[in-house]
Design a protein around this motif. Structure first.
Motif, PDB file in Angstrom:
ATOM      1  N   GLU A  58       0.828  -1.236  -0.171  1.00 45.41           N
ATOM      2  CA  GLU A  58       0.073  -0.065  -0.122  1.00 45.41           C
ATOM      3  C   GLU A  58       0.831   1.156   0.048  1.00 45.41           C
ATOM      4  OE1 GLU A  58      -3.716  -2.020   2.291  1.00 45.41           O
ATOM      5  OE2 GLU A  58      -2.209  -1.121   3.550  1.00 45.41           O
ATOM      6  N   ASN A  59       2.025   1.156   0.789  1.00 44.71           N
ATOM      7  CA  ASN A  59       2.964   2.373   0.733  1.00 44.71           C
ATOM      8  C   ASN A  59       3.331   2.642  -0.633  1.00 44.71           C
ATOM      9  OD1 ASN A  59       4.216   3.737   3.270  1.00 44.71           O
ATOM     10  ND2 ASN A  59       3.424   1.593   3.962  1.00 44.71           N
ATOM     11  N   LEU A  60       3.825   1.580  -1.166  1.00 45.41           N
ATOM     12  CA  LEU A  60       4.315   1.816  -2.616  1.00 45.41           C
ATOM     13  C   LEU A  60       3.234   2.147  -3.550  1.00 45.41           C
ATOM     14  CD1 LEU A  60       6.201  -1.681  -3.104  1.00 45.41           C
ATOM     15  CD2 LEU A  60       7.205   0.650  -2.973  1.00 45.41           C
ATOM     16  N   GLU A  61       1.942   1.754  -3.427  1.00 45.74           N
ATOM     17  CA  GLU A  61       0.756   2.229  -4.394  1.00 45.74           C
ATOM     18  C   GLU A  61       0.626   3.641  -4.200  1.00 45.74           C
ATOM     19  OE1 GLU A  61      -1.348  -1.984  -4.924  1.00 45.74           O
ATOM     20  OE2 GLU A  61      -2.029  -0.551  -3.397  1.00 45.74           O
ATOM     21  N   MET A  62       0.869   4.036  -2.689  1.00 47.96           N
ATOM     22  CA  MET A  62       0.682   5.806  -2.770  1.00 47.96           C
ATOM     23  C   MET A  62       1.755   6.453  -3.120  1.00 47.96           C
ATOM     24  SD  MET A  62      -1.571   6.072  -0.320  1.00 47.96           S
ATOM     25  CE  MET A  62      -1.549   7.714   0.360  1.00 47.96           C
ATOM     26  N   GLY A  63       2.609   5.937  -3.636  1.00 51.90           N
ATOM     27  CA  GLY A  63       3.822   6.453  -4.180  1.00 51.90           C
ATOM     28  C   GLY A  63       3.473   6.870  -5.818  1.00 51.90           C
ATOM     29  N   ALA A  64       2.540   6.077  -6.340  1.00 54.00           N
ATOM     30  CA  ALA A  64       2.055   6.233  -7.554  1.00 54.00           C
ATOM     31  C   ALA A  64       0.502   6.716  -7.651  1.00 54.00           C
ATOM     32  CB  ALA A  64       1.917   4.965  -8.310  1.00 54.00           C
ATOM     33  N   PHE A  65       0.144   7.677  -6.456  1.00 53.99           N
ATOM     34  CA  PHE A  65      -1.086   8.244  -6.379  1.00 53.99           C
ATOM     35  C   PHE A  65      -1.820   8.791  -7.654  1.00 53.99           C
ATOM     36  CE2 PHE A  65       1.744  11.931  -5.788  1.00 53.99           C
ATOM     37  CZ  PHE A  65       0.755  12.985  -6.050  1.00 53.99           C
ATOM     38  N   HIS A  66      -1.066   9.368  -8.471  1.00 48.75           N
ATOM     39  CA  HIS A  66      -1.538  10.022  -9.346  1.00 48.75           C
ATOM     40  C   HIS A  66      -1.834   9.445 -10.983  1.00 48.75           C
ATOM     41  CE1 HIS A  66       2.745   9.968 -10.358  1.00 48.75           C
ATOM     42  NE2 HIS A  66       2.624  10.502 -11.457  1.00 48.75           N
TER      43      HIS A  66
END
Ligand code: ATP
Length: 231
Positions: free
Chosen positions: A95-103
């Motif tokens: 989930e942390n990693l997915e937050m990095g690609a929030f856009h």
């Protein structure tokens, strides 16, 4: 690729950056060295739109980006790995990693790319971020920034609080990320490690650049040796 010209920034009535001029060319690793409080983190936070640029210009890939909101800066291709990692402790690694690609939508290839750099994160992808070791959290913070597919990665003190062996591992990966095509601006108190990995460097003293040179020349500079390389 990135140019700062006479940049001023600060807090309240105090200018912490007092006219910074520096440049990072595509493909380089450039380091900014300086003592505690010199303004290194402030420099990075001003580039990525978290701090207000009070005067001067910041140009990235030919566009003026000073004072563009931070989430827009990410879209322009700049990601930051903040000092102290600031991962989300109650989210899993994935989930942390997915937050990095929030856009944008995340695809499996990107996850696989960061897992190839840091295989331990693949093993730990369901674990909460807060339960990772310091070194693993640093790996996660770098990976999260890479998920945005940056052209320029801003790294703030990646060695902070880590054992020498882990620091060496992290710096090897910083070199690899650069060799894979990402330009890097690295702020570090561990001048020895930073100058070993960087192509060029700047020395920041109380908000002003006082020296700039190739990393090799800085390593052999008497003033740098005395002040930043332990004699
Ligand atoms: P360090 O390596 O210790 O992080 P640094 O070179 O990154 O140092 P900065 O964090 O940029 O330095 O801080 C530069 C100056 O700005 C310091 O004097 C600091 O106290 C001050 N400063 C930083 N953040 C704030 C803030 N949010 N409010 C007020 N002053 C701040």
């Amino acid at each position: 690729m990135l140019k700062l010209e006479n940049v001023h920034a600060g807090y309240g009535s105090i200018d912490v950056l007092r006219g910074i001029t520096l440049e990072v060319a595509e493909g380089e690793i450039v380091t900014v060295l300086g003592a505690n409080g010199a303004g290194k983190s402030t420099t990075l936070m001003t580039i990525c739109g978290i701090n207000h640029c009070r005067q001067g210009h910041i140009v990235f890939a030919g566009k003026a980006i000073q004072n563009i909101p931070a989430h827009e800066i990410v879209r322009h291709g700049i990601s930051q790995v903040p000092e102290g990692r600031r991962i989300f402790p109650r989210l899993t690694v994935r989930e942390n990693l997915e937050m990095g690609a929030f856009h944008r939508h995340v695809n499996g290839d990107e996850l696989e790319k960061v897992f190839a750099l840091f295989p331990i994160l693949k093993e730990r992808q369901s674990q909460f971020g807060g339960t990772l070791s310091g070194g693993e959290q640093q790996m996660l913070a770098i990976s999260r920034a890479l998920m945005a597919r940056p052209k320029l990665l801003l790294l703030d003190e990646p060695s902070l609080g880590l054992a020498p062996m882990i620091v060496a591992q992290i710096f090897d990966i910083i070199r690899e990320i650069n060799q894979q095509g990402t330009t890097i601006l690295l702020v570090e108190q561990n001048a020895n490690m930073a100058l070993h990995v960087a192509h060029r460097g700047y020395v920041l003293q109380t908000g002003k650049i006082v020296l700039q040179d190739t990393a090799k020349n800085l390593m052999n500079n008497d003033e740098v040796k005395k002040s930043y390389l332990g004699g």
